[in-house]
Motif scaffolding. Sequence first.
Motif, PDB file in Angstrom:
ATOM      1  N   LYS A  29      -7.902  95.246 123.039  1.00 44.88           N
ATOM      2  CA  LYS A  29      -7.854  96.616 122.526  1.00 44.88           C
ATOM      3  C   LYS A  29      -7.879  97.695 123.609  1.00 44.88           C
ATOM      4  CE  LYS A  29     -10.070  95.377 118.133  1.00 44.88           C
ATOM      5  NZ  LYS A  29     -11.170  95.693 117.179  1.00 44.88           N
ATOM      6  N   GLY A  30      -8.002  97.291 124.852  1.00 44.00           N
ATOM      7  CA  GLY A  30      -8.092  98.266 125.930  1.00 44.00           C
ATOM      8  C   GLY A  30      -6.744  98.784 126.380  1.00 44.00           C
ATOM      9  N   ASN A  31      -6.779  99.660 127.369  1.00 50.78           N
ATOM     10  CA  ASN A  31      -5.567 100.191 127.974  1.00 50.78           C
ATOM     11  C   ASN A  31      -4.665  99.037 128.422  1.00 50.78           C
ATOM     12  OD1 ASN A  31      -3.803 101.282 130.185  1.00 50.78           O
ATOM     13  ND2 ASN A  31      -4.932 103.158 129.738  1.00 50.78           N
ATOM     14  N   PRO A  32      -3.337  99.175 128.244  1.00 51.63           N
ATOM     15  CA  PRO A  32      -2.427  98.087 128.635  1.00 51.63           C
ATOM     16  C   PRO A  32      -2.567  97.643 130.083  1.00 51.63           C
ATOM     17  CG  PRO A  32      -1.247  99.717 127.337  1.00 51.63           C
ATOM     18  CD  PRO A  32      -2.612 100.282 127.590  1.00 51.63           C
ATOM     19  N   ARG A  33      -3.084  98.502 130.933  1.00 49.23           N
ATOM     20  CA  ARG A  33      -3.209  98.116 132.344  1.00 49.23           C
ATOM     21  C   ARG A  33      -4.109  96.891 132.519  1.00 49.23           C
ATOM     22  NH1 ARG A  33      -6.487 102.959 132.411  1.00 49.23           N
ATOM     23  NH2 ARG A  33      -8.694 102.472 132.746  1.00 49.23           N
ATOM     24  N   TYR A  34      -5.061  96.690 131.599  1.00 46.72           N
ATOM     25  CA  TYR A  34      -5.950  95.541 131.727  1.00 46.72           C
ATOM     26  C   TYR A  34      -5.199  94.226 131.552  1.00 46.72           C
ATOM     27  CZ  TYR A  34      -9.826  98.865 131.472  1.00 46.72           C
ATOM     28  OH  TYR A  34     -10.692  99.899 131.726  1.00 46.72           O
ATOM     29  N   LYS A  35      -4.178  94.225 130.689  1.00 46.70           N
ATOM     30  CA  LYS A  35      -3.403  92.996 130.483  1.00 46.70           C
ATOM     31  C   LYS A  35      -2.672  92.595 131.749  1.00 46.70           C
ATOM     32  CE  LYS A  35      -2.745  93.503 125.500  1.00 46.70           C
ATOM     33  NZ  LYS A  35      -1.772  93.649 124.384  1.00 46.70           N
ATOM     34  N   PHE A  36      -2.218  93.579 132.502  1.00 49.13           N
ATOM     35  CA  PHE A  36      -1.550  93.273 133.764  1.00 49.13           C
ATOM     36  C   PHE A  36      -2.568  92.883 134.835  1.00 49.13           C
ATOM     37  CE2 PHE A  36       1.398  96.084 131.560  1.00 49.13           C
ATOM     38  CZ  PHE A  36       2.562  95.331 131.623  1.00 49.13           C
ATOM     39  N   PHE A  47       2.448  98.829 138.357  1.00 49.76           N
ATOM     40  CA  PHE A  47       3.239  99.933 138.897  1.00 49.76           C
ATOM     41  C   PHE A  47       4.742  99.678 138.811  1.00 49.76           C
ATOM     42  CE2 PHE A  47      -0.368 101.157 142.015  1.00 49.76           C
ATOM     43  CZ  PHE A  47      -0.880 102.067 141.109  1.00 49.76           C
ATOM     44  N   TRP A  48       5.151  98.451 139.206  1.00 44.79           N
ATOM     45  CA  TRP A  48       6.575  98.219 139.446  1.00 44.79           C
ATOM     46  C   TRP A  48       7.162  97.057 138.656  1.00 44.79           C
ATOM     47  CZ3 TRP A  48       5.928 102.397 142.061  1.00 44.79           C
ATOM     48  CH2 TRP A  48       4.937 102.534 143.026  1.00 44.79           C
ATOM     49  N   GLY A  49       6.364  96.285 137.935  1.00 40.41           N
ATOM     50  CA  GLY A  49       6.839  95.073 137.265  1.00 40.41           C
ATOM     51  C   GLY A  49       7.686  95.351 136.037  1.00 40.41           C
ATOM     52  N   SER A  50       8.668  94.483 135.797  1.00 40.36           N
ATOM     53  CA  SER A  50       9.591  94.666 134.672  1.00 40.36           C
ATOM     54  C   SER A  50       8.875  94.678 133.330  1.00 40.36           C
ATOM     55  CB  SER A  50      10.648  93.549 134.683  1.00 40.36           C
ATOM     56  OG  SER A  50      11.444  93.627 135.838  1.00 40.36           O
ATOM     57  N   GLU A  51       7.902  93.797 133.173  1.00 36.86           N
ATOM     58  CA  GLU A  51       7.189  93.725 131.893  1.00 36.86           C
ATOM     59  C   GLU A  51       6.481  95.038 131.580  1.00 36.86           C
ATOM     60  OE1 GLU A  51       3.719  91.054 129.659  1.00 36.86           O
ATOM     61  OE2 GLU A  51       4.440  90.475 131.652  1.00 36.86           O
ATOM     62  N   ALA A  52       5.921  95.666 132.605  1.00 37.03           N
ATOM     63  CA  ALA A  52       5.169  96.906 132.395  1.00 37.03           C
ATOM     64  C   ALA A  52       6.068  98.064 131.968  1.00 37.03           C
ATOM     65  CB  ALA A  52       4.427  97.283 133.669  1.00 37.03           C
ATOM     66  N   ALA A  53       7.348  97.988 132.283  1.00 35.30           N
ATOM     67  CA  ALA A  53       8.261  99.100 131.996  1.00 35.30           C
ATOM     68  C   ALA A  53       8.362  99.408 130.511  1.00 35.30           C
ATOM     69  CB  ALA A  53       9.641  98.794 132.565  1.00 35.30           C
ATOM     70  N   ASP A  54       8.136  98.411 129.669  1.00 35.87           N
ATOM     71  CA  ASP A  54       8.299  98.590 128.223  1.00 35.87           C
ATOM     72  C   ASP A  54       6.977  98.753 127.486  1.00 35.87           C
ATOM     73  OD1 ASP A  54      11.089  98.399 128.334  1.00 35.87           O
ATOM     74  OD2 ASP A  54      11.013  96.210 128.298  1.00 35.87           O
ATOM     75  N   ILE A  55       5.893  98.902 128.203  1.00 35.14           N
ATOM     76  CA  ILE A  55       4.582  99.009 127.557  1.00 35.14           C
ATOM     77  C   ILE A  55       4.023 100.408 127.747  1.00 35.14           C
ATOM     78  CG2 ILE A  55       2.224  98.137 127.503  1.00 35.14           C
ATOM     79  CD1 ILE A  55       3.267  95.439 128.371  1.00 35.14           C
ATOM     80  N   LYS A  91      -5.618  85.087 145.618  1.00 37.18           N
ATOM     81  CA  LYS A  91      -6.960  85.039 146.196  1.00 37.18           C
ATOM     82  C   LYS A  91      -7.802  86.262 145.835  1.00 37.18           C
ATOM     83  CE  LYS A  91      -5.695  81.239 148.084  1.00 37.18           C
ATOM     84  NZ  LYS A  91      -6.095  79.954 147.440  1.00 37.18           N
ATOM     85  N   GLU A  92      -7.188  87.233 145.206  1.00 39.30           N
ATOM     86  CA  GLU A  92      -7.889  88.461 144.838  1.00 39.30           C
ATOM     87  C   GLU A  92      -8.658  88.317 143.526  1.00 39.30           C
ATOM     88  OE1 GLU A  92      -6.632  93.196 144.709  1.00 39.30           O
ATOM     89  OE2 GLU A  92      -5.260  91.706 143.874  1.00 39.30           O
ATOM     90  N   LEU A  93      -8.370  87.265 142.766  1.00 42.95           N
ATOM     91  CA  LEU A  93      -8.893  87.171 141.400  1.00 42.95           C
ATOM     92  C   LEU A  93     -10.418  87.203 141.293  1.00 42.95           C
ATOM     93  CD1 LEU A  93      -6.314  84.678 139.846  1.00 42.95           C
ATOM     94  CD2 LEU A  93      -6.572  87.121 139.365  1.00 42.95           C
ATOM     95  N   PRO A  94     -11.176  86.561 142.175  1.00 42.78           N
ATOM     96  CA  PRO A  94     -12.636  86.698 142.061  1.00 42.78           C
ATOM     97  C   PRO A  94     -13.098  88.144 142.197  1.00 42.78           C
ATOM     98  CG  PRO A  94     -12.082  84.829 143.459  1.00 42.78           C
ATOM     99  CD  PRO A  94     -10.807  85.568 143.212  1.00 42.78           C
ATOM    100  N   LEU A  95     -12.411  88.922 143.041  1.00 42.80           N
ATOM    101  CA  LEU A  95     -12.783  90.325 143.209  1.00 42.80           C
ATOM    102  C   LEU A  95     -12.331  91.157 142.015  1.00 42.80           C
ATOM    103  CD1 LEU A  95     -11.937  89.132 146.288  1.00 42.80           C
ATOM    104  CD2 LEU A  95     -12.871  91.361 146.881  1.00 42.80           C
ATOM    105  N   ILE A  96     -11.187  90.806 141.440  1.00 40.98           N
ATOM    106  CA  ILE A  96     -10.720  91.491 140.237  1.00 40.98           C
ATOM    107  C   ILE A  96     -11.714  91.278 139.100  1.00 40.98           C
ATOM    108  CG2 ILE A  96      -8.963  91.371 138.420  1.00 40.98           C
ATOM    109  CD1 ILE A  96      -6.884  91.014 140.633  1.00 40.98           C
ATOM    110  N   ALA A  97     -12.173  90.038 138.951  1.00 42.22           N
ATOM    111  CA  ALA A  97     -13.179  89.759 137.918  1.00 42.22           C
ATOM    112  C   ALA A  97     -14.465  90.517 138.216  1.00 42.22           C
ATOM    113  CB  ALA A  97     -13.445  88.260 137.840  1.00 42.22           C
TER     114      ALA A  97
END
Length: 679
Positions: free
Chosen positions: A222-229, A576-584, A255-261
């Motif tokens: 239910k959050g902002n679409p940016r969280y899905k990316f 920012f630049w991904g194709s999937e994000a362009a339509d969300i 390798k960034e995923l532990p910091l993202i979490a």
Amino acid sequence: MTVAAPSKNNSSNTEQQMKNRLKKRTAIRTTVTTMIKTLTHYLIQQKSPRKITYSSIDSAIDNVIDSVTNSTAGRIALLISMFFVHSSIAQASETKNIIHSHAIAMHGEVKYPENFTRFEYTSPLATKGGKLRLFGTGTFDSLNGFIAKGNPADNLGLLYDTLMVSAADEPFTQYGLLAKSIEYPEDRSWVIFHLRPEATFHDGKSVTAEDVVFTFNLLLEKGNPRYKFYYADIDKAEAISDSSVKFTFRNNLNKELPLIAGQLPVLPKHFWQDKAFDQTSLTFPLGSGPYTVASIDAGRNITYARNADYWGKDLAVNNGLYNFDEISIDYYRDANVAIEALKANEYDYRWENSSKFWATAYDIPAVDQQQLVKAEIQHQANSGMQGFVFNLRKSIFQDIELRKAMNYAFDFEWSNQTLFYDAYQRADSFFSNSEFAAAGLPNKQELALLEPYKEQLPASVFTDVYTSPVTDGSGRNRKGLRAAKKLLDAAGYKVKNNQLFNKNGEAIRFEILLASPSFERIINPFIKNLAKLGIVANIRLVDTSQYINRSRSFEFDMLVSVFAQSESPGNEQQNFWGSEAADINGSANTIGIKNPVVDKLLEHVVSAKDREELVIATRALDRVLLHHHYVIPQWYKSSNRIVYWNKFGIPEIAPAYDRYYTTAIFTWWFDQAKAEKLR
């Protein structure tokens, strides 16, 4: 009844059986002892929480031997036991490189040891008390900043704690906040956060692993679409105990995923589970952070109160931070009104983003007398990109030649001299002021990433160093406009009755969406230059709420946008630049980029194994974005310009990577003696 004496042969057989049995027992003991001691040695070396020592296993071994040497079932049990012991050793060896720490760095080593007492950019002299008065522009209609609806109030992050917290004097290192410690394998394929038992929400209820899992799933659903990316590579979050939560990743490439979490803000399940999270609301939220909402005047003011019972007030990561008893934010219609309010001492502090205001608005006695202080503080932060953004969803902007030609109509040199008081540098990268900015022609490592897509990329990626057009600053941009016309003529554009048309007969006319009237003085000269090419552009000025809603839904032709970057580009680049994000709707891909080469390069950025690989991949990405002319670059500045009333204590060291001074302001404290002098 008489009993016959045993014969010599029987006695001999019995003696042999006893010898065989003793021999077998010895062999079994040796095998079991070796296996158990091997496992014990490993567990002791790994500081296992199990209470196992060499001295405690001998009696256990005797019991095992007794039970397994007397029956077939016992021997089967021994084989099964041996299998499980062997499996335990094998499994233990697979996980021998588990890292347990108080912190984690994206690359390299962490700066602060486990027993550190505070960050260097805080001060041991800081005291609690007093009030900080801030300002906001426009209005607000929501206290939920996690969704893509409404206009949330400023500084809502003060209400919430995250699992980890970033140090603002390191590129990307996190230290435990809600999490006391972090646990992860060398390949970073998962991470476990062990929560502090003392962590509580403002209502006194403990922060649990269940709250973490609830928050993660809630933001995805239910959050902002940016969280899905941002969380796309996190497979699942699971509570493995009341105080430990595990995030498992889809692969071990990122390798960034532990910091993202670790950046996850934790929301209370008991507060949100029966509320409509995906709707705007002015209900006071419940968090676990250093402040609570004290009061609101909807759209006009929000006031935060420091939580005197804040569970984390004595942590090293909070030492010297969050010193004000009260933080109040007044909202003003626009920047002009806000500056006049500052000079009238209606609020205390302003981060100044206007070179004109910086140069001209503060020529008053209070500044001369150092009552109102102007200060410029250098930083090393990645300044990203600010520019005129083409909405590629509009058919007229699909042509790269038009986008390239329009760059010649923006006279930065004249603007910088005449409008900006020579305050800025031209942005020639999407990662300005950082090592990630492309420079010169691509090197061998960058070419290895780019050459497989040579046929899909502009030739200039490989042959030309990207630079925006340069003028003499006189305001007579004839050379630039001639170059633009040459490009347009070659691409089949025609001018009829002062209106430019493309080869499909579409008129090149559009609106530039603005929320601040102060930007009109910058855009109007650009519009005049465009008109000389037959391009008709108009300004559409809207209020803040309309601007937010229209930019979220991509209902604009062109706007001015800032692509704020981190010190370690990663998952957010896909947003920012991904194709999937362009339509969300609500994504950060305001440009509408759908480029398969960009998508491939994003994969390299996200999966970079070390800092060197990350720099190479990001520079390659930067080149592709620049040579597609997705924006008309504007400018950047590698310092923070601040104006404040001189009644605060300020640490001697400013955080190096604090791009907008958003961390530093909360290291300040109220100085009563200085305040008295202002009266």
